[in-house]
Enzyme design. Sequence first.
Site: not given
Ligand code: AMP
Length: 274
Positions: A21, A24, A27-28, A140-141, A167
């Site tokens: 989403m 960035l 983690g991303h 994370k999720d 991360v």
């Molecule tokens: P989001 O943009 O929050 O929907 O996250 C996109 C992807 O990045 C999802 O698969 C999340 O689980 C992953 N993600 C978010 N935060 C982290 C993190 N701290 N470490 C690893 N992956 C992450």
Amino acid sequence: MTEISCELIKAGKTIGFVPTMGALHLGHLSLFEAVKQYADVAMASIFVNPTQFAPNEDFDKYPRDLKKDVEMAELYGIDYVFAPSNDEMYSKNFLTNIHLDGITKVFEGERRPTHFDGVALVVAKLFNIIKPHYAFFGQKDYQQTLVIKQMVKDLNFDIDVVVRPTVRLENGLAMSSRNNYLTDDEKEKATIIYKSMLEAKSAISLGERNKEKIVKIIVEKIAEVPELKIDYVAVVKQKDLSEVDNFVSGDEIVILIAAFLGKTRLIDNMLITV
Ligand code: AMP
């Protein structure tokens, strides 16, 4: 996007895909870096998906910076960024829903009853548009990774789901786009979540097998920071988030935590093999 993917597939290339989403962070970026270990071509989507937010949630104020995100994605090896508009994804006469049972009823799904259906819908659409061979998600999720794996299996998507570790900042706070809502002081306070899980883990490694005691250790640790209001603390089976009673050696468990810091809702988890 689909034309590009079809051309690449015709040319014999494999595609790795990271749905995001945006806003960035590292983690991303760790997911982006992983893609090239699996696939020839790296793709990411940046789309703040309205169907996974409830009306009272933070869809409108969710952080957005597409230009910066695209630059970062390129820097971290992404070959194509797919950033559709809401109208492109959901036309006015859009009628389809995806609903998963079971796993979506508990924890995040109980607090956010429409959330995982929205996630499943957008990820299914993105999979059909991008046609990846590999798709990358963050631990994370954690509950989301189980939902995606279930959907991939149930709907016969021919895609390998790869889950990568969480991360964290040096102080232990899990990286999250929603950390943007926190002040520096709050970010420091939020590290108690990770610290509480470390304490639980070390108690288990020292021989504690009683689940209630482990939950108590976590709750008491988090209580050291009164600003944090626990939404839930659970210790359940990694496989399907079902209940564990007292642990036995070899059990694969996960600690799941959600807590509010002011209006910001934070989630974190830790996988432990007893
Ligand atoms: P989001 O943009 O929050 O929907 O996250 C996109 C992807 O990045 C999802 O698969 C999340 O689980 C992953 N993600 C978010 N935060 C982290 C993190 N701290 N470490 C690893 N992956 C992450």
